[in-house]
Design a protein around this motif. Structure first.
Motif, short mmCIF file in Angstrom:
data_model
loop_
_atom_site.label_atom_id
_atom_site.label_comp_id
_atom_site.label_asym_id
_atom_site.label_seq_id
_atom_site.Cartn_x
_atom_site.Cartn_y
_atom_site.Cartn_z
N PRO A 14 13.64 43.20 -114.92
CA PRO A 14 12.43 42.41 -114.58
C PRO A 14 12.82 41.00 -115.52
O PRO A 14 11.96 41.47 -116.48
CB PRO A 14 11.51 43.10 -114.25
N TRP A 15 12.81 39.30 -115.64
CA TRP A 15 11.45 39.11 -116.57
C TRP A 15 10.41 37.93 -115.62
O TRP A 15 10.04 36.95 -115.79
CB TRP A 15 12.92 37.78 -116.31
N ILE A 16 10.33 38.84 -114.19
CA ILE A 16 8.60 38.35 -113.44
C ILE A 16 7.86 39.42 -113.81
O ILE A 16 8.21 40.12 -113.56
CB ILE A 16 9.59 37.76 -111.93
N ASN A 17 6.53 39.06 -114.13
CA ASN A 17 5.73 40.13 -114.29
C ASN A 17 5.41 40.93 -112.69
O ASN A 17 4.83 39.89 -111.97
CB ASN A 17 4.53 39.55 -114.75
N ASP A 18 5.09 42.41 -112.91
CA ASP A 18 4.43 42.37 -111.42
C ASP A 18 2.61 42.17 -111.76
O ASP A 18 2.30 41.83 -112.57
CB ASP A 18 5.26 44.16 -111.05
N ILE A 19 1.72 43.53 -111.10
CA ILE A 19 0.85 43.65 -111.61
C ILE A 19 0.15 44.02 -111.77
O ILE A 19 -1.04 44.27 -112.16
CB ILE A 19 0.10 43.93 -109.64
N SER A 20 0.53 44.39 -112.96
CA SER A 20 0.25 44.82 -114.07
C SER A 20 -0.25 43.94 -114.69
O SER A 20 -1.70 44.88 -115.60
CB SER A 20 1.32 45.73 -115.47
N GLY A 21 -0.70 42.62 -114.71
CA GLY A 21 -1.46 42.40 -115.27
C GLY A 21 -2.49 41.01 -114.60
O GLY A 21 -1.09 40.81 -113.68
N ILE A 22 -3.39 40.98 -114.42
CA ILE A 22 -3.64 40.43 -113.10
C ILE A 22 -3.81 38.67 -113.19
O ILE A 22 -3.23 37.65 -112.29
CB ILE A 22 -5.80 40.07 -113.03
N ILE A 23 -3.53 37.89 -114.73
CA ILE A 23 -3.59 36.88 -115.34
C ILE A 23 -1.63 36.59 -115.10
O ILE A 23 -0.74 35.12 -113.70
CB ILE A 23 -3.93 36.20 -116.02
N GLU A 24 -0.88 37.28 -115.72
CA GLU A 24 0.17 36.83 -115.60
C GLU A 24 0.86 37.89 -114.39
O GLU A 24 2.52 37.85 -114.37
CB GLU A 24 1.07 38.04 -117.15
N ALA A 25 0.38 38.51 -113.96
CA ALA A 25 0.79 39.02 -112.20
C ALA A 25 2.42 37.91 -111.58
O ALA A 25 1.89 36.36 -111.20
CB ALA A 25 0.20 39.81 -111.03
N TYR A 26 3.49 37.76 -111.22
CA TYR A 26 4.17 37.06 -110.47
C TYR A 26 4.10 35.63 -111.73
O TYR A 26 4.83 34.81 -111.01
CB TYR A 26 3.93 37.38 -108.91
N HIS A 27 4.46 36.10 -113.12
CA HIS A 27 5.16 35.04 -113.64
C HIS A 27 5.91 35.42 -114.75
O HIS A 27 6.06 36.75 -114.49
CB HIS A 27 3.38 34.66 -114.56
N PRO A 28 6.39 34.77 -115.20
CA PRO A 28 8.23 35.26 -116.09
C PRO A 28 7.16 35.38 -116.93
O PRO A 28 6.30 35.09 -117.84
CB PRO A 28 8.48 33.63 -116.19
N ASP A 29 7.82 37.05 -117.46
CA ASP A 29 7.48 37.17 -119.42
C ASP A 29 7.92 36.10 -120.15
O ASP A 29 8.85 35.26 -119.51
CB ASP A 29 8.13 38.51 -118.95
N ALA A 30 8.24 36.95 -121.49
CA ALA A 30 9.13 35.88 -122.22
C ALA A 30 10.04 36.04 -121.93
O ALA A 30 11.30 34.55 -122.21
CB ALA A 30 8.72 36.37 -123.88
N ASP A 31 11.52 37.47 -121.66
CA ASP A 31 12.26 36.78 -121.00
C ASP A 31 13.02 35.36 -120.39
O ASP A 31 13.93 35.42 -120.23
CB ASP A 31 12.90 38.13 -120.64
N GLY A 32 11.70 35.94 -119.60
CA GLY A 32 12.15 34.57 -118.15
C GLY A 32 12.09 33.75 -118.59
O GLY A 32 12.88 32.15 -117.72
N TYR A 33 11.47 32.92 -119.56
CA TYR A 33 11.47 31.27 -120.02
C TYR A 33 12.31 31.59 -120.94
O TYR A 33 12.79 30.06 -121.04
CB TYR A 33 9.49 31.17 -120.85
N ARG A 34 12.90 32.03 -122.16
CA ARG A 34 13.60 32.03 -122.60
C ARG A 34 15.08 32.78 -122.16
O ARG A 34 16.34 30.97 -122.47
CB ARG A 34 13.20 32.96 -123.91
#
Length: 265
Positions: free
Chosen positions: A233-253
């Motif tokens: 996955p390149w999208i964060n799940d619920i593991s981080g409140i702020i980051e949830a359902y946003h791309p991770d570093a791979d998603g942006y790159r």
């Protein structure tokens, strides 16, 4: 003897002309045009999900697609104004002031927060199927009825402030894969209707971008197979409140950056 200075002057003039002609005809010898890049938008432009963040309060990350693109292209100037949580009004009030007649490139993601992104995700992740359905339907209705005028006003303001710039509007990815994902995951139905809402938002945004003479960069295909519930996955799940359902570093790159490269060359 008296003609030698004239001959030397003519020879110098011919050499100068030849050098100038060569700079035009030989690739790589002409001076590159200045690129003054301003990155506007919300959390999907500021880099929420990638971290680490600066101290601006806007959750800006150098791992977002905008600074990655700027670094790779050696731009003349780069102004990173995107801010997590931004709506169209924030772009108008706080971000377009960074633009000027010397701006040559503007990128933006905007509209998701106007349509109630946080409320929709919260309702679907923690609420019942019916509350999720109602939230999604409300967001889709807003996206087709109210959001177009807000996008039009935003793009017009960008055009007015940066009349010489190319405007590239990037869309949002579908957040989910719809395969079996374990008993703690959202149901397949919820993930499906959330993806359908993303498609509606992409359609509306693409239409308004086109009407404004902007280029729409569709990110959905680049994230295909890398949403929540994917093996990679390149999208964060619920593991981080702020980051949830946003791309991770791979998603942006590997998602956003190639989508931008595809339309900038």
């Amino acid at each position: 003897m008296p003609h030698r200075p004239l001959a030397r002057a003519l020879a110098a003039l011919v050499a100068l002309f030849a050098a100038a002609l060569g700079a035009v005809l030989v690739p790589g010898t002409a001076q590159a045009a200045a690129v003054n890049y301003v990155a506007l938008g919300d959390s999907y432009s500021s880099g929420v999900g990638a971290g680490p963040y600066d101290t601006s309060g806007c959750l800006r990350s150098q791992k977002s697609y905008a600074p990655l693109w700027a670094a790779a292209h050696g731009v003349t100037s780069f102004n990173f104004r995107a801010c997590g949580g931004a709506v169209t009004a924030d772009v108008l009030n706080d971000q377009v002031s960074a633009l000027s007649a010397s701006t040559t490139l503007v990128t933006i993601t905007i509209g998701g927060n106007d349509a109630g992104f946080v409320n929709v995700i919260t309702s679907c992740r923690f609420g019942s199927t019916s509350s999720c359905t109602n939230a999604v339907n409300t967001a889709k209705s807003f996206a087709t009825s109210t959001l177009p005028a807000r996008l039009d006003a935003t793009y017009a303001a960008i055009r007015n402030r940066a009349p010489n710039a190319r405007l590239i509007v990037l869309g949002y990815p579908r957040l989910f894969e719809t395969n079996s994902c374990g008993w703690l995951a959202m149901s397949t139905y919820k993930r499906t209707i959330l993806n359908e809402a993303a498609d509606v938002l992409a359609s509306v945004t693409a239409s308004r971008a086109s009407a404004a003479g902007a280029t729409f960069a569709d990110t959905r295909g680049y994230f295909s197979g890398h949403g929540v519930c994917a093996g990679d996955p390149w999208i964060n799940d619920i593991s981080g409140i702020i980051e949830a359902y946003h791309p991770d570093a791979d998603g942006y790159r590997y998602g956003y950056l190639p989508a931008l490269n595809a339309v900038t060359g």
